[in-house]
Each structure stands twice: as C-alpha cells, then as structure tokens.
Design a protein around this motif. Structure first.
Motif, mmCIF file in Angstrom:
data_model
loop_
_atom_site.group_PDB
_atom_site.id
_atom_site.type_symbol
_atom_site.label_atom_id
_atom_site.label_comp_id
_atom_site.label_asym_id
_atom_site.label_seq_id
_atom_site.Cartn_x
_atom_site.Cartn_y
_atom_site.Cartn_z
ATOM 1 N N THR A 29 -0.149 10.434 -18.081
ATOM 2 C CA THR A 29 0.196 9.483 -16.772
ATOM 3 C C THR A 29 -1.195 9.010 -16.180
ATOM 4 O OG1 THR A 29 2.184 10.496 -16.033
ATOM 5 C CG2 THR A 29 1.407 9.236 -14.407
ATOM 6 N N ALA A 30 -1.964 9.841 -15.890
ATOM 7 C CA ALA A 30 -3.595 9.421 -15.567
ATOM 8 C C ALA A 30 -4.089 8.561 -16.458
ATOM 9 C CB ALA A 30 -4.140 10.736 -15.310
ATOM 10 N N ALA A 31 -3.695 8.896 -17.730
ATOM 11 C CA ALA A 31 -4.267 8.314 -18.958
ATOM 12 C C ALA A 31 -4.406 6.627 -18.638
ATOM 13 C CB ALA A 31 -3.963 8.671 -20.058
ATOM 14 N N LEU A 32 -3.226 6.333 -18.080
ATOM 15 C CA LEU A 32 -2.807 4.895 -17.901
ATOM 16 C C LEU A 32 -2.819 4.489 -16.480
ATOM 17 C CD1 LEU A 32 0.442 4.542 -20.046
ATOM 18 C CD2 LEU A 32 -1.884 4.071 -20.643
ATOM 19 N N ARG A 33 -2.456 5.305 -15.399
ATOM 20 C CA ARG A 33 -2.656 4.985 -14.044
ATOM 21 C C ARG A 33 -3.914 4.771 -13.582
ATOM 22 N NH1 ARG A 33 -0.924 10.025 -10.784
ATOM 23 N NH2 ARG A 33 -2.996 10.293 -11.423
ATOM 24 N N ASP A 34 -4.866 5.790 -14.076
ATOM 25 C CA ASP A 34 -6.352 6.029 -13.421
ATOM 26 C C ASP A 34 -7.083 4.749 -13.951
ATOM 27 O OD1 ASP A 34 -5.441 8.063 -12.075
ATOM 28 O OD2 ASP A 34 -6.635 9.618 -13.378
ATOM 29 N N ALA A 35 -6.766 4.323 -15.299
ATOM 30 C CA ALA A 35 -7.500 3.167 -16.022
ATOM 31 C C ALA A 35 -6.971 1.871 -15.105
ATOM 32 C CB ALA A 35 -7.191 3.073 -17.384
ATOM 33 N N ILE A 36 -5.661 1.897 -14.722
ATOM 34 C CA ILE A 36 -5.276 0.686 -13.780
ATOM 35 C C ILE A 36 -5.741 0.732 -12.647
ATOM 36 C CG2 ILE A 36 -3.193 -0.501 -13.004
ATOM 37 C CD1 ILE A 36 -1.671 0.617 -15.577
ATOM 38 N N LEU A 37 -5.674 1.620 -11.640
ATOM 39 C CA LEU A 37 -6.089 1.740 -10.290
ATOM 40 C C LEU A 37 -7.193 1.903 -10.139
ATOM 41 C CD1 LEU A 37 -2.979 3.532 -8.494
ATOM 42 C CD2 LEU A 37 -3.536 1.051 -8.320
ATOM 43 N N PHE A 38 -7.749 3.056 -10.612
ATOM 44 C CA PHE A 38 -9.099 3.351 -10.135
ATOM 45 C C PHE A 38 -10.312 3.158 -11.235
ATOM 46 C CE2 PHE A 38 -5.761 6.692 -8.790
ATOM 47 C CZ PHE A 38 -5.537 6.101 -7.496
ATOM 48 N N LYS A 39 -9.822 2.716 -12.301
ATOM 49 C CA LYS A 39 -10.982 2.334 -13.164
ATOM 50 C C LYS A 39 -11.955 3.462 -13.629
ATOM 51 C CE LYS A 39 -9.835 -2.078 -12.760
ATOM 52 N NZ LYS A 39 -8.548 -2.372 -13.335
ATOM 53 N N GLY A 86 7.544 3.990 -17.958
ATOM 54 C CA GLY A 86 6.276 3.930 -17.613
ATOM 55 C C GLY A 86 6.359 3.860 -16.019
ATOM 56 N N VAL A 87 7.183 3.191 -15.387
ATOM 57 C CA VAL A 87 7.465 3.145 -13.723
ATOM 58 C C VAL A 87 7.808 4.564 -13.366
ATOM 59 C CG1 VAL A 87 8.686 2.189 -11.966
ATOM 60 C CG2 VAL A 87 8.148 0.519 -13.779
ATOM 61 N N GLY A 88 8.481 5.188 -14.015
ATOM 62 C CA GLY A 88 9.049 6.562 -13.575
ATOM 63 C C GLY A 88 7.827 7.461 -13.474
ATOM 64 N N MET A 89 7.081 7.569 -14.666
ATOM 65 C CA MET A 89 6.168 8.496 -14.652
ATOM 66 C C MET A 89 4.901 8.562 -13.576
ATOM 67 S SD MET A 89 3.744 7.597 -18.179
ATOM 68 C CE MET A 89 2.468 6.407 -18.014
ATOM 69 N N VAL A 90 4.463 7.208 -13.176
ATOM 70 C CA VAL A 90 3.483 6.815 -12.022
ATOM 71 C C VAL A 90 4.293 7.297 -10.895
ATOM 72 C CG1 VAL A 90 2.181 5.059 -10.947
ATOM 73 C CG2 VAL A 90 2.582 5.121 -13.428
ATOM 74 N N LEU A 91 5.654 6.991 -10.545
ATOM 75 C CA LEU A 91 6.190 7.276 -9.266
ATOM 76 C C LEU A 91 6.279 8.888 -9.234
ATOM 77 C CD1 LEU A 91 8.959 4.664 -8.949
ATOM 78 C CD2 LEU A 91 6.630 4.722 -8.101
ATOM 79 N N ALA A 92 6.677 9.584 -10.171
ATOM 80 C CA ALA A 92 6.753 10.986 -10.416
ATOM 81 C C ALA A 92 5.602 11.563 -10.363
ATOM 82 C CB ALA A 92 7.736 11.328 -11.474
ATOM 83 N N GLY A 93 4.439 11.087 -10.867
ATOM 84 C CA GLY A 93 3.087 11.672 -10.913
ATOM 85 C C GLY A 93 3.064 12.537 -11.917
ATOM 86 N N ALA A 94 3.895 12.604 -13.066
ATOM 87 C CA ALA A 94 3.911 13.391 -14.151
ATOM 88 C C ALA A 94 4.640 13.005 -15.414
ATOM 89 C CB ALA A 94 4.301 14.626 -14.105
ATOM 90 N N CYS A 95 4.148 12.890 -16.541
ATOM 91 C CA CYS A 95 4.874 12.589 -17.770
ATOM 92 C C CYS A 95 5.647 13.810 -18.289
ATOM 93 C CB CYS A 95 3.981 11.855 -18.894
ATOM 94 S SG CYS A 95 2.853 13.154 -19.371
ATOM 95 N N THR A 96 6.233 13.347 -19.732
ATOM 96 C CA THR A 96 6.927 14.747 -20.203
ATOM 97 C C THR A 96 6.003 16.066 -20.463
ATOM 98 O OG1 THR A 96 6.359 13.765 -22.327
ATOM 99 C CG2 THR A 96 8.578 13.224 -21.317
#
Lengths: 196, 163
Positions: A29-39, A86-96
């Motif tokens: 999740t962080a691999a995608l979210r952090d790249a999008i949000l925090f660079k 993808g939406v769900g994992m960012v909201l939950a803050g975790a993937c599988t």
C-alpha cells in the motif's frame, strides 16, 4: 507433490515472507500511496526490484516450458476489481500482505480489516451467484469473449508459442522498462531537497 | 541478534522473497494471498451455515471449500512469521485504532478489498508478484486498476487528513 507437501511448502514460504516483511516494514500500500501522496519511494523501489527479478525468473523458466503460471481468462473485471481494491487498501492502510503481517504484530485494526475482507468476499459470492459474472474458471476457453468482457488468456509462454520468440526475450524487454522506472525514481530522489 | 534489532532494507527483503517466489513458481505456483483468503471465507461460511452454503452457487462452482488448498497456508505462514519476528524483536504488542473514523475507514477499506479481489480473481500480490512477471495480460489490466484506485484512495485520504 502431495497435498500435505504443497501445504508445507506454502507455509514455509509464507513464514519466511512474514518474517522478512515484518523486519523490513515493506508495505505494498505504501509503495503506491507514499509515491502518490508524499513522493517517497522506499517501498516502491523494493517492489520494482522484486518485479525485475521475478520477470527474468518466470519468463526464463517459461521459455524452457517449466513453472506453474496462473491460468485463467482475463478481462475488464481485473481492472475494475483492482481499482476497488486500490481504493480499499489506502483507506484501510494495509493490503493483503500487511493485514496478515500487522495482525501477527498484534495490530487489532489489521485483524478488523481481514475480517471485513472476508465479509467483502462473501458479499461478492452472493452477487456472483445472482449474475454469474465474471465467468467461472471451468467455463473459460482461453479465447476472447467480448460479450462477457473477457479477453482470453495470454502470457509470455503464449507469446513464445504464437511468435516463436523465446519468452525470456519479452521478459528482458519488460525488465528494461521496469529498470527505466527504477532509475527515474533514483533521479527524482537525488533532486529532492535534503538528498545527499 | 542483529537481524532482530535493526530494520531490514526492504530492497534486500523483497529480493530474497522474489528468489523464493521463483522456487514456489516451479514447485506449486507463484505467491498469492487472495485465493487463500477466499478459501478461508468459504470454510468459515461452511462452519457457520453448514449445508445451506451449497445453495450459493459460487461456493460449488468457483471455490468449493477445501482445507487442503495450499494457498491458505501462505497466509497462515505470513501470520506466523510476522508473529515470530515481532516477538523476537520485542515489537509485539496490542495496538488499537484510536478514533471511530479509523474503524470506519478500515471497515470500508476491508470490504472494498474483499469485494475487489473476488471480482478481479486476483489480489495485489498476484498482480505484482505473479501475473505481471509472467507477462499475463491480466497483470497489466490489474496494475492499471490498482494504480488508479490507489490514486483515488490517496485523494480521499488526503482530504480526510486535511480535515
């Protein structure tokens, strides 16, 4: 291999993965979210390295006719399903992966996410039993079925079969694309304020 | 032991996992999580509903509950490995989401993940560590979906953070 043997191999593999992910704090999740949000790209780089190794490994063995690739028809449902995921994992803050790993660390929120992942799966099973889409694997033919929004089955092995070009050649091409992305991230990191 | 005192570089961790995943690919199949979770859902539903579950065609035509399904044990292994790692590094303790909003987000997120995995037939792990390295067309469809979804999710998350 016997069923017990398969389950044992899977458990040993899972245990090593759980240990390594726990010690490295890797998170998809962080691999995608952090790249999008925090660079920031700590996890993105790890994901890309793994994909490069896997692409060479998988396509190399597919060239020789070895390995057990996933075999089912694909279609629009992969795109829509993973969009929701993808939406769900960012909201939950975790993937599988991180739901299991964080659960193992005593994170009750991750256990809660797992519980509702199971409930989501059960709800989908009710919907599927009403409309029977996407088609069940037993009815898949490997050919496109546009009425059912299915594009059939294709991977590096089918490309090799169709064009007579070794699967590894396609794999090297994909690895180079991943390498270009990886290098672009390194360049971006160097340009960020505070980088050495 | 040093391994349990310092954080491991995720590039090294994922490189090791990738090599092990290639062995798995040769023996039984690539790393995946969603399939095992679905089977666990089926087994749990069977334990609760009994024979009534057979009235839902999904559980007879797509995922017939079977405790011998190897993918279940990858997830159980991850839970075990993470537990061992957390205990040995003294990082195991119960953590709870602090605010009601966190519980709500996790609930919605969990439901979307479960629903999405079954709709797609794949999870994020099969997408990045199975289908795409096999150059399966489904991997590219799934990656485009998960990136778009992560972007939308991130924008929602950002709005929530900004209050």
């Amino acid at each position: 291999m016997s069923i017990v043997g398969e389950c044992l191999v899977a458990f040993i593999f899972g245990s090593v993965v759980g240990l390594l992910v726990q010690r490295s704090r890797f998170c998809n999740t962080a691999a995608l979210r952090d790249a999008i949000l925090f660079k920031t790209y700590r996890n993105t780089k790890a994901l890309l390295v793994a994909m490069m190794i896997l692409t060479i490994g998988f396509t190399g063995f597919l060239t020789l006719g070895d390995g057990n690739p996933m075999h089912f028809d694909v279609g629009l449902n992969q795109m829509v399903g993973l969009f929701l995921f993808g939406v769900g994992m960012v909201l939950a803050g975790a993937c599988t992966v991180s739901t299991w790993v964080k659960s193992g660390e005593g994170n009750v929120g991750a256990v809660w996410a797992l519980l509702f992942t199971f409930i989501g799966m059960f709800l989908f099973s009710l919907l599927w039993s009403y409309n029977y889409w996407p088609p069940a694997p037993v009815s898949m033919t490997g050919e496109p079925n546009l009425a059912a929004l299915q594009l059939g089955y294709s991977n590096a092995a089918t490309l090799q079969e169709k064009y007579g070009i070794p699967a590894i050649v396609f794999g090297i091409g994909q690895t180079l694309v991943l390498l270009v992305i990886y290098r672009a991230i390194l360049r971006k990191e160097r340009q960020q304020p505070g980088s050495k | 032991m040093e391994f349990f005192r310092k954080t491991l570089d995720p590039v090294i961790a994922l490189a090791v996992i990738a090599v092990l995943d290639i062995f798995m690919f040769l023996i039984i199949g690539a790393w995946t999580v969603g399939g095992g979770e679905t089977m666990m859902t089926g087994l749990a539903a069977q334990a609760i509903l009994g024979d009534e579950l057979q009235r839902i065609p999904f559980w007879t035509m797509v995922f017939k509950p079977d405790p011998g399904y190897w993918k279940i044990y990858i997830s159980l292994g991850m839970l075990f490995g993470a537990f061992v790692g957390a205990v040995l590094s003294k990082e195991f303790y119960l953590r709870y989401p602090r605010h009601l909003s966190e519980w709500v987000l996790i609930t919605i997120g969990g439901l979307l993940m479960g629903f999405g995995i079954r709709l797609a037939f794949v999870c994020n792990v099969s997408t990045f560590f199975g289908l795409t390295p096999e150059m399966n067309l489904g991997g590219y469809l799934a990656i485009s979906g998960i990136i778009a979804g992560a972007w939308v999710g991130s924008m929602i998350y950002k709005r929530i953070l900004e209050g």
